[in-house]
Every structure is written in structure tokens, then in C-alpha cells.
Design an enzyme around this catalytic site. Structure first.
Site, short mmCIF file in Angstrom:
data_model
loop_
_atom_site.label_atom_id
_atom_site.label_comp_id
_atom_site.label_asym_id
_atom_site.label_seq_id
_atom_site.Cartn_x
_atom_site.Cartn_y
_atom_site.Cartn_z
N VAL A 124 -76.08 18.93 100.61
CA VAL A 124 -76.15 17.80 102.05
C VAL A 124 -74.52 17.70 102.10
O VAL A 124 -73.54 18.24 101.11
CB VAL A 124 -76.20 16.31 101.29
CG1 VAL A 124 -75.46 15.27 102.71
CG2 VAL A 124 -76.91 16.22 100.87
N CYS A 125 -73.44 18.29 103.32
CA CYS A 125 -72.82 18.31 103.75
C CYS A 125 -72.27 19.36 103.93
O CYS A 125 -72.83 20.39 103.44
CB CYS A 125 -72.11 17.17 103.81
SG CYS A 125 -70.84 16.71 104.94
N THR A 126 -71.09 19.19 103.28
CA THR A 126 -71.03 20.80 102.86
C THR A 126 -70.58 21.08 101.19
O THR A 126 -70.43 22.25 100.68
CB THR A 126 -68.62 20.16 102.29
OG1 THR A 126 -68.79 19.08 102.05
CG2 THR A 126 -68.32 20.03 103.67
#
Length: 221
Positions: free
Chosen positions: A98-100
Site C-alpha cells: 500500500v502506498c510507498t
């Protein structure tokens, strides 16, 4: 079924808790938060922390979720995290981020030659790891599924449930958590937000997060 959610000091709360809320509804599942440094793991916003066990608690998880956060760049050389990711990906059914968190998958060498996504601020940084950046909310390539920023982890987890249990079960989970987003503004992506809002948020990210990994590292040739 075992689900391991990797966190570290400075993770973003919803990156971890969004997928937890969805994946914990799989049948006969055991979901655990794990960290290279076990114990109380603080999020990047004050007042929230999770209790995380050691990485060894999950040596053969069926599903791996790597949370993102404001400190992810600082863990891109963490041998304990990267070696664990390589090892568990060898036997996982799904390796996700998720995300970075996708930057950690990239640093572990798992995204080379693959399509992937991440938070819009770091999207071009995926090229540094040999990946093809895709500005989509959820990107599936083989056994790896990456999600864009923060809230997209819920979407990603629902995709995983769909793959594991089928569409009817995934729809039931979605209904159970009443996931029916209706925000007051349609500004949740760079493509949709007004240009002045994108500039405002980019400036805010630069002040709070710093330069993207692409800006900090030389171009790969």
C-alpha cells in the site's frame, strides 16, 4: 490462512488498518502485524501505534501486505526487512503493498520488469527499481498486487479477497464494512484534483515528506 502486515516506525495508520479490516474477514485467517524491530510501532501521525511481533512470527504467510509511510525511504536499505520480503515472497500466494510500501518491494528486487503503483508523489521512483509505474489505484502483475496511496489499501485488500474467495465473498465483505465511498469532492487523484490543489499538496508533501526517491537517486541506465 496467514496474513502478515509489515509495519515500521513511521508507517501510515490506514495503510495497515485498512487491509487488516478487510483481510481479517477471510475464513480461518490469522492476521499479524510484524516488524523488524518488534514491539510498539508508532505511526507517522501522533497518537497511534500498533503492537507488532517479530518477522519470524510469519515465516510462510499466504498473504503479505507492506504498509507505506512517511519514513519508508529510511528503510530501503534495511537488510532484515528486504531479506524477509524476498524469502516470504517465495512461498506467498499474494505479495502486496500500500502506498510507498511498494518502494520496499522494489528495493527487495521484487518489482523488476513488473507494472506497479504507489502514492502519486513517489510514482516515478518505481523506475529506480526497474518497475513500470502505472497511475492506477490497484495494479496486479503476477502474484504481486500494489495499491496507490493510503485509502487504496482497502480496494487492494478487496481484490485479494476476490482472488482468494471469489466475487460473492468479496462483495459480502465490502457490504459488511459498508465500503461505499462518497467523498464531498472528486479530488482523490492527481488526474482529478484541480491544478491548484495538486500544487498545494505537492508543496506540502515536499515540506513534510521531503524529496521523492527519484529526486534523491541517480537515473538508472
Amino acid at each position: 490462512m496467514d496474513v502478515a502486515i509489515l509495519v515500521y516506525d513511521g508507517f501510515t495508520a490506514l495503510d495497515a488498518t485498512g487491509p487488516f479490516e478487510v483481510l481479517s474477514r477471510l475464513p480461518d485467517v490469522r492476521v499479524r502485524f510484524v516488524a523488524a524491530t518488534p514491539g510498539t510501532t508508532a505511526a507517522d501521525q501522533p497518537g497511534f501505534a500498533l503492537a507488532a511481533g517479530p518477522l519470524e512470527d510469519m515465516d510462510r504467510p499466504d498473504v503479505v501486505v507492506v504498509a507505506g509511510g512517511s519514513t519508508t525511504q529510511g528503510f530501503l536499505g534495511d537488510d532484515a526487512i528486504l531479506s524477509w520480503l524476498r524469502r516470504v515472497h517465495g512461498t506467498s500466494r499474494w505479495t502486496t503493498s500500500v502506498c510507498t510500501g511498494s518502494l520496499l518491494l522494489g528495493a527487495a528486487g521484487l518489482l523488476r520488469g513488473r507494472r506497479a503503483t504507489t502514492h502519486w508523489y513517489e510514482l516515478e521512483s518505481l523506475r529506480r527499481f526497474g518497475a513500470e509505474p502505472v497511475p492506477e489505484r490497484v495494479v496486479e502483475d503476477g502474484r504481486i498486487m500494489t495499491a496507490a496511496g493510503v485509502s487504496s489499501g482497502i480496494d487492494m485488500a478487496l481484490h485479494v479477497v476476490d482472488r482468494l474467495q471469489g466475487p460473492a465473498y468479496a462483495q459480502a465483505v465490502q457490504l459488511g464494512i459498508e465500503y461505499d465511498p462518497q467523498p464531498p469532492h472528486d479530488a482523490g487523484s492527481v488526474a482529478k484534483a484541480p491544478a491548484e490543489v495538486v500544487r498545494l499538496m505537492t508543496d506540502a508533501m515536499r515540506r513534510s515528506y521531503g524529496p521523492s526517491w527519484a529526486e534523491l537517486t541517480p537515473t538508472t541506465t
